[in-house]
Motif scaffolding. Sequence first.
Motif: not given
Length: 216
Positions: A142-157
């Motif tokens: 479940l944490e890694n699932e959020i980490n995937i989304t965080n990859i996109f958020i970090h890239a967007l930032a």
Amino acid sequence: MAKSIKKRVQTAHGEVPTQIKNPDLVRERRRHIIDSTVKLFIEHGYHKTTTRMIARAADFSIGSLYEYVSSKEDLLYLVCKTIHEEVGKAVENALSDNAREKERLAGIIRQYFLVCDRMADHILLMYQVTQFLPEKWKKQVLENEINITNIFIHALAGLAGKNKFPELDKARLNLVGHNISVLGQMWAFRRWHLKKNFTIDQYIEVQTDFILGLIF
């Protein structure tokens, strides 16, 4: 950017112990076992698939199989981790492109969606059977699932505010990141229906226009 992405993506096989000291061999053999396991879990179900069936499908002896994994739960966890690793690689490759920011985001979306297409069975299985994992693995998945989304958020930032790419507040970054993650996975979940009207390339084009429309 790529270096910081790497720090956010854990290796696919780090937490499951192995008796083999060669990490490249472990990675190669486990990937073969994982792909064989996915097919069996889908065909027979998680509970009815035995380690003996897995060993036979992967062309391993039971003893050799246990050198790389100790249980079905380990394999199920590694399925989930492999998906996350593949996504991390895809995004990292897209970010290394020298295109302008808008095109780089489109590249990120494309590469991620192609991973979801290539690993559709793995993704579907992950959501079907994560409930059967031990609590320590379930929490990590479940944490890694959020980490995937965080990859996109970090890239967007990292793209926001550069050249003609708009500035994005925290709420918008979060929303767009989750949209990318979920829309890619939707192809895996609903491809049986979506393929009646779209190829994967057509799907990527339509959803990329939608995601970019949330920004531009």
